[in-house]
Design a protein around this motif. Structure first.
Motif: not given
Length: 90
Positions: A32-50
């Motif tokens: 949802e974050a990447v596809r619907r909220q347009d987060w980058s993969e890098g942003d998602a990785a940082e925010q989720f600790g991945l």
């Protein structure tokens, strides 16, 4: 040596919803974050600790299972409506 990122479902974690193995981070949340909220993969990785590979694996699973993700989206919407209704009840 690289290791494949696995997506798993276990009844005792996240109520059996798909998640990244070794974490409590759900595929739906990342997708949802990447596809619907347009987060980058890098942003998602940082925010989720991945790491980015974990995010990519989750997004790939998300994209490959649209019916399941739609079901999870509907369940989330129903939970929100239920919570709203309960908070207005006296």
């Amino acid at each position: 040596m690289s290791t494949a990122v696995r997506i798993v479902k276990t009844a005792d974690v996240l109520h059996g919803k798909p998640r990244i193995e070794g974490t409590r981070v759900g595929v739906f949340q990342i997708g949802e974050a990447v596809r619907r909220q347009d987060w980058s993969e890098g942003d998602a990785a940082e925010q989720f600790g991945l790491d980015v590979a974990q995010v990519r694996a989750a997004v790939e699973y998300y994209d490959e299972h649209p019916e399941l993700m739609d079901t999870l989206r509907k369940q989330k919407r129903a939970r929100r409506q239920s919570i709203r209704a309960e908070s207005r009840a006296k």
